[in-house]
Scaffold this motif. Structure first.
Motif, short mmCIF file in Angstrom:
data_model
loop_
_atom_site.label_atom_id
_atom_site.label_comp_id
_atom_site.label_asym_id
_atom_site.label_seq_id
_atom_site.Cartn_x
_atom_site.Cartn_y
_atom_site.Cartn_z
N ALA A 59 4.63 -1.19 3.75
CA ALA A 59 3.73 -0.21 2.96
C ALA A 59 4.99 1.01 2.46
O ALA A 59 5.90 0.99 2.98
N ASP A 82 -3.08 5.04 -1.18
CA ASP A 82 -4.09 4.28 -0.52
C ASP A 82 -4.66 4.98 0.89
O ASP A 82 -5.77 4.58 1.24
N GLY A 139 -9.37 4.23 -1.79
CA GLY A 139 -8.60 4.73 -0.60
C GLY A 139 -9.23 5.42 0.62
O GLY A 139 -10.53 5.35 0.35
N ASP A 141 0.84 -1.16 -0.03
CA ASP A 141 -0.07 -0.01 0.06
C ASP A 141 0.76 1.10 0.04
O ASP A 141 1.96 1.17 0.66
#
Length: 339
Positions: A188, A234, A256, A165
């Motif tokens: 992430a 996101d 998101g 993400d």
């Protein structure tokens, strides 16, 4: 004797004043008496002091919400806590788990009429306490109840953030850096914005995937889209307020989410939210978190061996200087007071 700082209101001005009061020995049923070892500041504490003369806090309020302490005594009926244990009180003492109840706002530590933690002795409900991760120092553990928990709540309780993400973090304050560290720990890609090249370099050292200097790139939302091949972020930790909200909406990815947290540029943001509809994106209001969430945060910190970023530690007598440093905006990470 119990030494503490209180907010003293004098006309249209408010200041911190050291006080000495009789030490407490007897503890009420269901309560725990702590020796406070360290406390940390949040932007909310600065707003409370600045607004005290206008009604944001009562005269004589003990400020600050975040601390770690050592158990000195326990009241009748308390289970799970013993003298000598380390403990962190939750920001909302009565929000144990489950859905939030607005009544908790009236009882948040260090605000309005509820005394906080800038005191050598502190009595709190046993149910509000969480054991800090063992690898954290007292100074590090004291930073978790507001900034750390807010970032955790936003990214993992309401997320959740997953590997791959893209997470956009605004600035390099306490919540922002916790967001960076927590999100990077699960793989992430974290984008950090700041107006300081020095702070952006330090963010990269902490694991930022990309950085944006918003002083040189005012249209940072366009840069976020460019970095993500037009998709966007996101997850966005919206910490700025009115000056950043519209750009956050433009920068959020389809599907998101924006975590509404901060007011650094003021209150009463009125963004154009219609684009969220056509992105199937959403806004989540985030106001710190529950005792159960704080417990899960500490477990995560231990699992990933994360150490909070501390800018500077002040002695108890220098508490007013900690506020001054916070107001300067020069810090990178948390400001801590050692009691």
């Amino acid at each position: 004797m119990n030494r503490q700082f209180t907010i003293t209101i004098d006309g249209m001005h408010a200041r911190l004043q050291a006080q000495t009061r009789a030490a407490q020995h007897e503890v009420a049923a269901g309560q725990v008496l702590l020796q406070v070892d360290a406390a940390s500041l949040n932007y909310r504490d600065l707003l409370t002091l600045q607004g005290a003369a206008s009604g944001a806090a009562r005269d004589g309020l003990v400020p600050l919400s975040d601390a770690v302490g050592t158990v000195l005594a326990v009241g009748d009926g308390v289970q799970g806590w013993q003298v000598g244990d380390r403990a962190i009180p939750n920001f909302f003492p009565a929000w144990i788990e489950g859905r939030f109840d607005p009544v908790h706002l009236q009882n948040a530590l260090g605000g309005g009429n509820t005394d906080g933690v800038l005191s050598q002795r502190l009595e709190v409900p046993a149910q509000s306490l969480v054991a800090p991760a063992a690898h954290l120092s007292d100074e590090e553990a004291s930073t978790l109840p507001c900034a750390g928990l807010t970032a955790w709540h936003a990214l993992f309780e309401r997320g959740p953030v997953m590997a791959g993400d893209t997470v956009l973090v605004q600035g390099t304050g306490g919540v922002a850096l916790f967001g960076l560290q927590l999100a990077a720990a699960v793989g992430a890609r974290v984008i950090v914005t700041s107006s300081s090249h020095v702070k952006l370099e330090r963010a990269r050292q902490l694991g930022a995937w990309a950085t944006i200097h918003y002083g040189e790139t005012p249209a940072w939302d366009e840069q976020v889209l460019a970095l993500t091949d037009g998709r966007g972020a996101d997850h966005i930790l919206e910490l700025g307020g009115p000056d950043t909200y519209d750009r956050s909406i433009r920068a959020v990815a389809p599907g998101g989410r924006i975590a509404q947290i901060g007011v650094l540029s003021g209150f009463n943001a009125r963004p154009d939210i219609q684009p969220l509809q056509f992105k199937n994106a959403r806004i989540d209001g985030i106001c710190v978190g529950s005792v159960a969430q704080l417990r899960r945060l500490n477990q995560f910190m231990a699992q990933h061996a994360i150490h909070p970023v501390i800018d500077r530690v002040f002695d108890f007598e220098d508490s007013p200087a900690a506020y001054t440093h916070l107001a300067s905006g020069q810090h990178f990470g948390k400001l801590v007071i050692r009691l």
